[in-house]
Enzyme design. Sequence first.
Site, PDB file in Angstrom:
ATOM      1  N   GLU A  57      -3.347  -2.382  -3.949  1.00 52.40           N
ATOM      2  CA  GLU A  57      -2.255  -1.467  -3.613  1.00 52.40           C
ATOM      3  C   GLU A  57      -1.198  -2.209  -2.814  1.00 52.40           C
ATOM      4  O   GLU A  57      -1.535  -2.978  -1.921  1.00 52.40           O
ATOM      5  CB  GLU A  57      -2.772  -0.334  -2.710  1.00 52.40           C
ATOM      6  CG  GLU A  57      -3.569   0.717  -3.407  1.00 52.40           C
ATOM      7  CD  GLU A  57      -4.091   1.733  -2.406  1.00 52.40           C
ATOM      8  OE1 GLU A  57      -3.297   2.228  -1.591  1.00 52.40           O
ATOM      9  OE2 GLU A  57      -5.294   2.014  -2.448  1.00 52.40           O
ATOM     10  N   ASP A  65      -0.198   1.120  -7.372  1.00 48.88           N
ATOM     11  CA  ASP A  65      -1.653   1.226  -7.270  1.00 48.88           C
ATOM     12  C   ASP A  65      -2.264   0.890  -8.638  1.00 48.88           C
ATOM     13  O   ASP A  65      -1.930   1.528  -9.630  1.00 48.88           O
ATOM     14  CB  ASP A  65      -1.976   2.676  -6.858  1.00 48.88           C
ATOM     15  CG  ASP A  65      -3.458   2.898  -6.643  1.00 48.88           C
ATOM     16  OD1 ASP A  65      -4.217   1.916  -6.752  1.00 48.88           O
ATOM     17  OD2 ASP A  65      -3.857   4.040  -6.373  1.00 48.88           O
TER      18      ASP A  65
END
Lengths: 91, 420
Positions: free
Chosen positions: B111, B8
């Site tokens: 992500e 992330d």
Amino acid sequence: MKVWMQPIEMIAFFDVTGKPRPLRYRWKSPLDHSDHELRVIKIDRVIECREEKLVGNRMMVYRCQSVIDDLEKVYELKYEFNTCKWYLYKM
Amino acid sequence: MFSILHVDVNSAYLSWEAVYRLQHGARVDLREIPAVVGGDEASRHGIVLAKSIPAKKFDIQTGETLFSARQKCPGLVVVSPNYKLYMQCSDAMNDILREYSPVIQRYSIDESFMHYQPAILQPKNFREKVMEVAQQLRRRIREELGFTVNIGIGPNKLLAKMASEFRKPDQIHTLYRHEIAEKMWPLPVSELFFVGRATTKKLFRYNVLTIGDLAKTNPDLIHRWLKKPGLLIWQYANGLDDSQVTEQPVPIKSIGNSNTLAFDVADRKTAHQILLALSETVGKRIRHIERSGRVVSVTLRSAELVTYRKQSCLEIPIDSTTLIWKEACRIFDETWKREALRHMGIHLSGLCSNDYYQLSLLQENEERFKKLDQTIDKLRQRFGDATLFRGCFSHSPIQPLMGGVIQEEETEYPMMSSYL
């Protein structure tokens, strides 16, 4: 060295692998307040060259050496593959 | 034996923007000053899309207006978003991930999930091995691409995702099954994936405050409170999730486009024209995935920020721009309260395959629409969206195709999904 990141006009050659090598460029220093036109600076030596791909944006960074105003100077040039632009990066 | 890694990017839009500027000779790092990436205020898209950590200290929230952000922090630096750059950053990051595993799922623009399986089936020090890979990934992304990421390691996608949310930035966290009670259960229930504002409120009412409380509650009770989604979050709270890391995009359940308009619209004709521009985009996208939809819904937001939505279910699924538009206009005429509008949207759901569907005796000449749409789609794909558009859009301030993040982009911009 100070960061300039100034676009410059460049003559370079590309070797068979597609890697560019800078030869000479036209530039006027922002500190030069004379009436001179752009001046041509020949690159005497490429001391070091590396590729960077920050944020996925490929650039070649060259550490070069030239004689400018009878002074030997070391500075950095950048070439951006995406836009085919040359920059005087640091001097 | 395998592990799932969730990568992330830390304040993605802002740090990408910052590094790009540094690469082009900027003297200040946007990450170190109060700065936000914000939409264009002139066309009234002026909200905060991403913020730097110093901006967070002024209590600036993602999604609030730039106006209120500036009031909280005078001298705030606002930069415009550059979605093409973000795609490029995301591509570069996924290229690095692909060097370590063939199974990568791009979950959204910033992500990705990675299914990591070492070459030896049962290595003794499996967990250290995974940690080593995560360290390498984190270091390489920071050094080569210039931005920082959080990496979560877990036995499944849910736990990996929860782990990457822990402490930021530039961290690696693990969340294996034996760590759930210690690391995940003390967190407030709102931190759990899939638990939104409405669910949090309901759970608070039943005195379920932490993820641990939820995990220990009887699932029958939760089913009574929240119906089927309740069971899902109960499983999540216990760290149960069997979804696979797949390259296939998540199955699409609905398609919609909306737009915050550059000016308030108070007349029916302009509103219909905007609906047409939205139908063009929705139609193009639904035909691209070769499906049709039965439920058309129209969302309207007034200048006073009151939002309402109405939908209607059709006998026969549609995918034609004209038919979507006609239905949307019908719903609009029924719903609209004649006030000025600042935001409009069209959504198509109840999707079904194009292979079999019910034909109608009463339907308008559908074949002609089909052929026309196909031809327009082909031309636009080959020569760009601006190749041809309906006559009503010439000399009009309204774009002929509305909605979507990047105009004229072949690939869809990966948006966040609420499903793992």
